[in-house]
Enzyme design. Structure first.
Site, mmCIF file in Angstrom:
data_model
loop_
_atom_site.group_PDB
_atom_site.id
_atom_site.type_symbol
_atom_site.label_atom_id
_atom_site.label_comp_id
_atom_site.label_asym_id
_atom_site.label_seq_id
_atom_site.Cartn_x
_atom_site.Cartn_y
_atom_site.Cartn_z
ATOM 1 C CB CYS A 96 -0.883 -0.011 1.251
ATOM 2 S SG CYS A 96 -1.751 1.543 1.554
ATOM 3 C CD GLU A 126 0.499 -0.811 8.433
ATOM 4 O OE1 GLU A 126 0.747 0.297 8.948
ATOM 5 O OE2 GLU A 126 -0.649 -1.142 8.080
ATOM 6 C CB CYS A 190 -4.232 5.297 5.451
ATOM 7 S SG CYS A 190 -5.707 4.287 5.500
ATOM 8 C CB SER A 263 -9.519 -7.013 3.936
ATOM 9 O OG SER A 263 -8.284 -6.420 4.268
#
Length: 280
Positions: A96, A126, A190, A263
């Site tokens: 991403c 992540e 984000c 997701s």
């Protein structure tokens, strides 16, 4: 009964990019066997669909000697790129863009001699990947008491897992500021995550019950569940697919809100919406 879908829900840009990349690689019909390094996204149904199309999941590059390995949206440690090059393995990078930005920040400041603080879950891919861009020397802050691990006399760069709750992030930052004076702080949650969480919080205040659709192992979905339960502690239901809905329970509510993790495919959300509308 009224059913309302949260304004921001479902697939985010980073996840869509990873899914599109994987399907494009399948359609290209190249001679290389396709793999993903870890599940592409935290959604079992999507992972199974990819498997049916010939994309297998591996957990380590040692499991393969050739082929095309797709890096998932969560990103990977820097060493993975070197290992792949050494083994002659093709990498298709679906990290991403928001995660890639964090990796670059961490590497830049680590190389400058900064202590790296990563607010997030140490077991989340992540965070593991981000820590791999500072030689795994980052201090992972999952609980506020972990702040004690930070060295007070060292300049510190702070980043945060993209799916972290903004409220929790702000709590960490205030505590870190009291401990360390030389700080470079980056709010790397984000924008899509913030919007999704805000929309879920807003909707949960307006309805009688909330349904959160998403993988049980999805970090951002779990945070949506937590947010909705703050308003509807006994009337928030987490499901992965439409088959898990208990329609008898839902009949007692006049208004039902629906949100979905990053997701969660739009088709799964639509299946839930249609079935509730048709049966109730």
């Amino acid at each position: 009964m009224k059913v309302i879908l949260a304004e921001n829900s479902g697939f985010c840009f980073g996840v869509k990019k990873a899914i599109d990349t994987a399907f494009n690689e399948v359609e290209a019909k190249n001679e290389h066997k396709l793999y993903t390094l870890g599940p592409l996204i935290h959604n079992p149904q999507v992972v199974e669909e990819l498997k049916q199309k010939g994309i297998d999941v591996i957990e380590d590059l040692e499991e393969v000697h050739s082929g095309n390995v797709i890096i998932r949206s969560h990103g990977v440690p820097e060493k993975i790129y070197r290992e792949a090059e050494e083994k002659g393995i093709i990498l298709t990078d679906s990290t991403c863009p928001f995660v890639s930005r964090i990796q670059k920040i961490v590497k830049e400041y680590y190389d400058k001699g900064y202590q790296i603080a990563i607010i997030g879950d140490p077991n989340h891919p992540e965070v593991i990947g981000i820590n791999g861009w500072c030689n795994d020397d980052g201090v992972i802050l999952q609980k506020t008491e972990n702040i004690e691990k930070l060295k007070e006399d060292k300049p510190t760069c702070v980043v945060v897992q993209t799916t972290m709750s903004l409220v929790l992030y702000e709590e960490f930052i205030e505590l870190i500021k009291h401990k360390i004076s030389d700080l470079q702080i980056f709010n790397t949650i984000c924008l899509a995550t913030r919007k999704r969480q805000d929309a879920a919080r807003k909707l949960s205040k307006e309805v009688d019950a909330m349904i959160v659709i998403g993988g049980y192992h999805s970090s951002n979905t779990q945070k949506l569940v937590t947010i909705c339960k703050e308003e509807k502690p006994n009337d928030t239901f987490h499901i992965e697919t439409v088959d898990e809905i208990d329609f008898e329970i839902l009949k007692k509510y006049e208004t039902i809100g629906i949100t979905a993790g990053a997701s969660t495919p739009h088709k799964v959300v639509n299946e839930v919406l249609e079935k509730i509308k048709n049966l109730l």
